[in-house]
Design an enzyme around this catalytic site. Structure first.
Site, short mmCIF file in Angstrom:
data_model
loop_
_atom_site.label_atom_id
_atom_site.label_comp_id
_atom_site.label_asym_id
_atom_site.label_seq_id
_atom_site.Cartn_x
_atom_site.Cartn_y
_atom_site.Cartn_z
N ASN A 97 38.52 -16.34 3.19
CA ASN A 97 37.66 -16.81 2.10
C ASN A 97 38.40 -17.67 1.07
O ASN A 97 38.33 -17.44 -0.13
CB ASN A 97 37.01 -15.61 1.40
CG ASN A 97 38.02 -14.61 0.88
OD1 ASN A 97 39.09 -14.46 1.44
ND2 ASN A 97 37.68 -13.90 -0.18
N ASP A 307 40.98 -3.53 0.51
CA ASP A 307 39.99 -4.59 0.29
C ASP A 307 40.34 -5.39 -0.96
O ASP A 307 39.49 -5.69 -1.81
CB ASP A 307 38.57 -4.01 0.21
CG ASP A 307 37.50 -5.07 0.51
OD1 ASP A 307 37.84 -6.10 1.13
OD2 ASP A 307 36.34 -4.89 0.10
#
Length: 419
Positions: A97, A307
């Protein structure tokens, strides 16, 4: 530095014949050459002695975002890998991303090039679809050849079932792994927190657990139809656990992870409308948090991820509904997990993803590559801004109690030890 001597280290490695023994470990040119009760120190050897020193196989984080290229203000690859090393991780899987998205071989090569000569090894995840837009498959085979270890669109669920099906079929030609974040957008709607009592009290739009579960059920049906391998990241509901457990019992090649924050925090922390706790999937209720911990212990959940998702202050310090989703998590991962899980489970789940992503596992034995994480499992502290090493400061664990202390790592012939 060629020779390192680690003194009085307790080995936590179920695959090692030295498991639970306190020994000295001698490393030369990146290889463990001796493990014994007492190894004499010589000149020109770096000696590591720390209080209550424990050592395990190097930890691997299966979901880490940095920013570079494009969002270097959030985090650079060089600093991000330093943060990972000081947080005890010898390897990380980098999410695609960035800007541009890692969806072709030149982007894969770019991030690998940026990660050269670091103690922590970077493994790129290639985007599953072009620009992570969910409409056309990216150049998966080319990215695999360039070094991508799996394919997925970070925190974006593939809404088109046919794209999901084709992806699962296509990657089988080269033994690829598809990562599928699961969320049905029509059910999510404009929801921003878990749908339930807390969302009603706070007056915030809710995301039903069903949005995740329906998508997982669909993807498992597709996996049963196509075959292949599927990894479902950061699951967060009780029904999700059940669906994956049933799929595994059928013999489907499915694995899943859970994030540290879903194991440690619940939705009650949202009462102050602090956007640091705005994450995807949303924090759930206490009953679900306990169910996720149970699924980690019984093995339904294969691995745990930080994460880690750095965000700049302009995108995070906003009204709750306008803020971007995500928290940094590398620095707090180990200490936060020890508050809810036994040490051996924490170590097992921080190393288990290597098998899923087919990354070499270096157990602690003589004549193996030295890839080690150093830590002290005892002691408690409050996680503060001083503990944050990342460029971005968006941590959901500020002012949370943590346990133990990470000392650093040895990997790629490099020693990183915290002051």
């Amino acid at each position: 530095m060629t020779t390192v001597l680690i003194k009085k280290a307790t080995i936590i490695d179920k695959n090692s014949s030295f498991h639970n023994q306190t020994v000295d470990i001698k490393i030369e040119n990146g290889i463990i050459i001796e493990i014994a009760k007492n190894i004499a120190s010589e000149n020109n050897i770096e000696v590591i002695e720390k209080e209550n020193l424990h050592v395990s196989q190097g930890w691997f984080d299966s979901s880490v975002s940095f920013g570079e290229p494009g969002y270097e203000d959030r985090e650079t690859i060089a600093n991000g890998l330093q943060v990972a090393a000081k947080s005890g991780f010898t390897a990380i899987a980098l999410q695609p991303n960035s800007f541009p998205v890692i969806d072709n071989q030149s982007q894969v090569k770019f991030v690998l090039d940026k990660a050269k000569n670091q103690a922590t090894t970077l493994f790129p995840i290639g985007a599953l679809t072009k620009n992570s837009e969910g409409t056309d498959l990216a150049e998966l085979f080319d990215m695999k050849n360039a070094g991508a270890i799996a394919f997925g669109d970070y925190n974006k669920a593939i809404q088109d079932a046919n794209i999901q099906k084709i992806a699962l079929q296509y990657v089988q030609d080269f033994n690829g792994l598809v990562i599928s974040f699961c969320q049905d957008y029509s059910l999510k709607g404009k929801g921003i927190v878990n749908e339930g009592i807390a969302s009603t009290k706070l007056g915030l739009k809710g995301i039903p657990a069903l949005a995740e579960e329906l998508h997982i059920a669909r993807n498992l049906f597709l996996l049963e139809y196509t075959g292949g391998k599927l990894h479902i990241p950061t699951i967060s509901t009780q029904k999700s656990i059940q669906l994956i457990k049933e799929a595994k019992a059928k013999g489907l090649q499915v694995t899943c992870s859970v994030s540290v924050h879903h194991l440690v925090l619940n939705e009650e922390i949202l009462s102050g409308f602090d956007s640091r706790y705005k994450v995807t999937p949303p924090l759930r209720d206490e009953v679900t948090r306990k169910a996720l911990i149970e699924a980690v212990i019984n093995g339904t959940i294969d691995c745990i991820t930080s994460d880690h998702n750095p965000l700049d202050i302009e995108h995070k310090k906003l009204e709750f509904d306008l803020a971007k989703d995500g928290t940094i998590g590398l620095e707090s991962a180990f200490g936060a997990l020890l508050t809810v899980l036994p040490l051996e489970v924490v170590i097992e789940k921080l190393t288990a993803a290597k098998k899923i992503f087919e990354i070499e596992e270096n157990k602690i034995e003589i004549n193996t590559k030295a890839e080690l994480s150093f830590f002290n499992p005892d002691g408690e502290e409050i996680f503060t801004k001083e503990n944050i090493l990342s460029k971005s400061k968006n941590s959901a664990f500020l002012q949370q109690k943590t346990k133990g202390k990470v000392y650093g790592i040895y990997n790629n012939k490099k020693l990183i030890i915290n002051n």
